[in-house]
Design a protein around this motif. Structure first.
Motif, short mmCIF file in Angstrom:
data_model
loop_
_atom_site.label_atom_id
_atom_site.label_comp_id
_atom_site.label_asym_id
_atom_site.label_seq_id
_atom_site.Cartn_x
_atom_site.Cartn_y
_atom_site.Cartn_z
N LYS A 1 0.84 -1.20 0.00
CA LYS A 1 0.00 0.00 0.00
C LYS A 1 0.87 1.25 0.00
O LYS A 1 0.59 2.22 -0.71
CB LYS A 1 -0.93 0.00 1.21
N THR A 2 1.93 1.24 0.79
CA THR A 2 2.84 2.37 0.85
C THR A 2 3.49 2.61 -0.52
O THR A 2 3.69 3.76 -0.92
CB THR A 2 3.94 2.12 1.91
N HIS B 1 -1.78 -5.07 -2.74
CA HIS B 1 -2.40 -4.81 -1.44
C HIS B 1 -3.67 -5.63 -1.27
O HIS B 1 -3.89 -6.24 -0.23
CB HIS B 1 -2.70 -3.31 -1.31
N GLU B 2 -4.50 -5.68 -2.31
CA GLU B 2 -5.74 -6.45 -2.24
C GLU B 2 -5.47 -7.95 -2.13
O GLU B 2 -6.16 -8.67 -1.42
CB GLU B 2 -6.63 -6.16 -3.44
N LEU C 1 -1.83 -1.17 -5.47
CA LEU C 1 -3.14 -1.52 -4.91
C LEU C 1 -3.55 -2.95 -5.21
O LEU C 1 -4.27 -3.57 -4.43
CB LEU C 1 -4.20 -0.54 -5.40
N LYS D 1 -4.35 -8.60 1.33
CA LYS D 1 -5.50 -8.42 2.22
C LYS D 1 -6.36 -9.69 2.23
O LYS D 1 -6.80 -10.14 3.30
CB LYS D 1 -6.32 -7.23 1.72
#
Length: 56
Positions: A21-22, A29-30, A26, A33
């Motif tokens: 995320k940083t 990141h997903e 994205l 997650k």
């Protein structure tokens, strides 16, 4: 896998999720997650099983 190994993996993927995320990625990141959700569910299921076996 035992609960301790799952927790170690969870911690790793949580950190990877923050790094992605940083970095602005994205999609990664997903993905991380989703992996953390699945690991959390596995840990909770194993903890429930362990608790029910202790009370039985």
């Amino acid at each position: 896998m035992n609960i301790q190994t799952l927790r170690m993996q969870l911690h790793f993927y949580q950190r990877m999720m923050i790094i992605a995320k940083t970095a602005g990625d994205l999609v990664a990141h997903e993905v991380y997650k989703q992996i953390t959700r699945e690991l959390t569910e596995q840990i909770q299921e194993k903890e429930k099983t362990a608790c029910s076996q202790q009370t039985a």
